[in-house]
Design a protein around this motif. Sequence first.
Motif, PDB file in Angstrom:
ATOM      1  N   MET A   1       0.718  -1.445   0.160  1.00  6.76           N
ATOM      2  CA  MET A   1      -0.398   0.494  -0.358  1.00  6.76           C
ATOM      3  C   MET A   1       0.726   1.258   0.164  1.00  6.76           C
ATOM      4  O   MET A   1       2.329   1.092   0.587  1.00  6.76           O
TER       5      MET A   1
ATOM      6  N   ASP B   1      -2.747   5.259   0.409  1.00  5.03           N
ATOM      7  CA  ASP B   1      -3.658   4.637   1.304  1.00  5.03           C
ATOM      8  C   ASP B   1      -3.558   3.672   2.380  1.00  5.03           C
ATOM      9  O   ASP B   1      -4.615   3.430   2.928  1.00  5.03           O
ATOM     10  N   GLN B   2      -2.748   3.908   2.848  1.00  4.94           N
ATOM     11  CA  GLN B   2      -2.601   3.692   4.523  1.00  4.94           C
ATOM     12  C   GLN B   2      -3.276   4.458   5.248  1.00  4.94           C
ATOM     13  O   GLN B   2      -3.527   4.283   6.117  1.00  4.94           O
TER      14      GLN B   2
ATOM     15  N   SER C   1      -1.413  -5.127   5.355  1.00  7.08           N
ATOM     16  CA  SER C   1      -1.714  -5.354   4.355  1.00  7.08           C
ATOM     17  C   SER C   1      -2.823  -4.509   4.154  1.00  7.08           C
ATOM     18  O   SER C   1      -3.746  -3.930   5.188  1.00  7.08           O
ATOM     19  N   ALA C   2      -3.156  -4.959   2.802  1.00  4.69           N
ATOM     20  CA  ALA C   2      -4.662  -4.228   2.726  1.00  4.69           C
ATOM     21  C   ALA C   2      -5.378  -4.042   2.806  1.00  4.69           C
ATOM     22  O   ALA C   2      -6.254  -4.087   3.253  1.00  4.69           O
TER      23      ALA C   2
ATOM     24  N   ILE D   1      -5.702   4.059   7.474  1.00  3.23           N
ATOM     25  CA  ILE D   1      -5.994   4.816   9.429  1.00  3.23           C
ATOM     26  C   ILE D   1      -6.745   5.451   9.712  1.00  3.23           C
ATOM     27  O   ILE D   1      -7.862   5.351  10.871  1.00  3.23           O
TER      28      ILE D   1
ATOM     29  N   GLU E   1      -1.373   0.297  12.967  1.00  7.13           N
ATOM     30  CA  GLU E   1      -0.527  -0.392  12.133  1.00  7.13           C
ATOM     31  C   GLU E   1      -1.006  -1.349  10.852  1.00  7.13           C
ATOM     32  O   GLU E   1      -2.009  -2.025  11.163  1.00  7.13           O
ATOM     33  N   ILE E   2      -0.625  -0.098  10.439  1.00  8.69           N
ATOM     34  CA  ILE E   2      -1.451  -1.028   8.584  1.00  8.69           C
ATOM     35  C   ILE E   2      -0.169  -2.191   7.865  1.00  8.69           C
ATOM     36  O   ILE E   2       1.126  -2.274   8.122  1.00  8.69           O
TER      37      ILE E   2
ATOM     38  N   ALA F   1       1.068   5.439   0.972  1.00 12.24           N
ATOM     39  CA  ALA F   1       1.383   6.074   1.779  1.00 12.24           C
ATOM     40  C   ALA F   1      -0.176   6.589   2.191  1.00 12.24           C
ATOM     41  O   ALA F   1      -0.880   6.952   2.950  1.00 12.24           O
TER      42      ALA F   1
ATOM     43  N   ALA G   1      -4.895  -5.420   9.622  1.00 12.05           N
ATOM     44  CA  ALA G   1      -4.186  -3.787  10.801  1.00 12.05           C
ATOM     45  C   ALA G   1      -4.212  -4.327  12.557  1.00 12.05           C
ATOM     46  O   ALA G   1      -5.032  -5.176  12.563  1.00 12.05           O
TER      47      ALA G   1
END
Length: 154
Positions: A1, A5-6, A98-99, A10, A95-96, A3, A102
């Motif tokens: 991902m 998308d992260q 993966s897609a 979040i 904390e992400i 930034a 989290a």
Amino acid sequence: MDAYDQLLAIEQIKQLKARYFRCMDTKDWAGLRAVFCDDAVFDARSSLNMDGTGEGAGAESNDWVYHGGEVIAAFVRDAVSTRRTVHHGHCHEVEILSATEARGVIAMEDKVWELADGSPVLHGCGHYHETYRHENGMWRILSSRLTRLYLKLG
């Protein structure tokens, strides 16, 4: 991902946890059910004591581990439907991974009173330790464990 998308994920998870608190406090049981994955796990053993091994009045929650979104929503409904609750969540650490995965820690404070006479039930502070899954276009809570730093019953 990337930034963007992260950061979007979040924010969506922060909104999810806010919805959890609001739905519980406003008694929106359908909305509360929707925040959990079907296979979610909720560890509420520290709901009424500091570490899930308390004695006396707090011992009631020592076995409170629930499996499945329907079961979790029903547990929360039964625990607070006759009580006024105020939950505040803050200081989200997300904390992400993966897609679709989290994890996070959310600081919280809760206050609970009996609806019938306004008598205090509890005032507590602690953290929710959680994992999340992105499914069907939205983030949901996959696992949640409540820990306490402070708890006063009554």
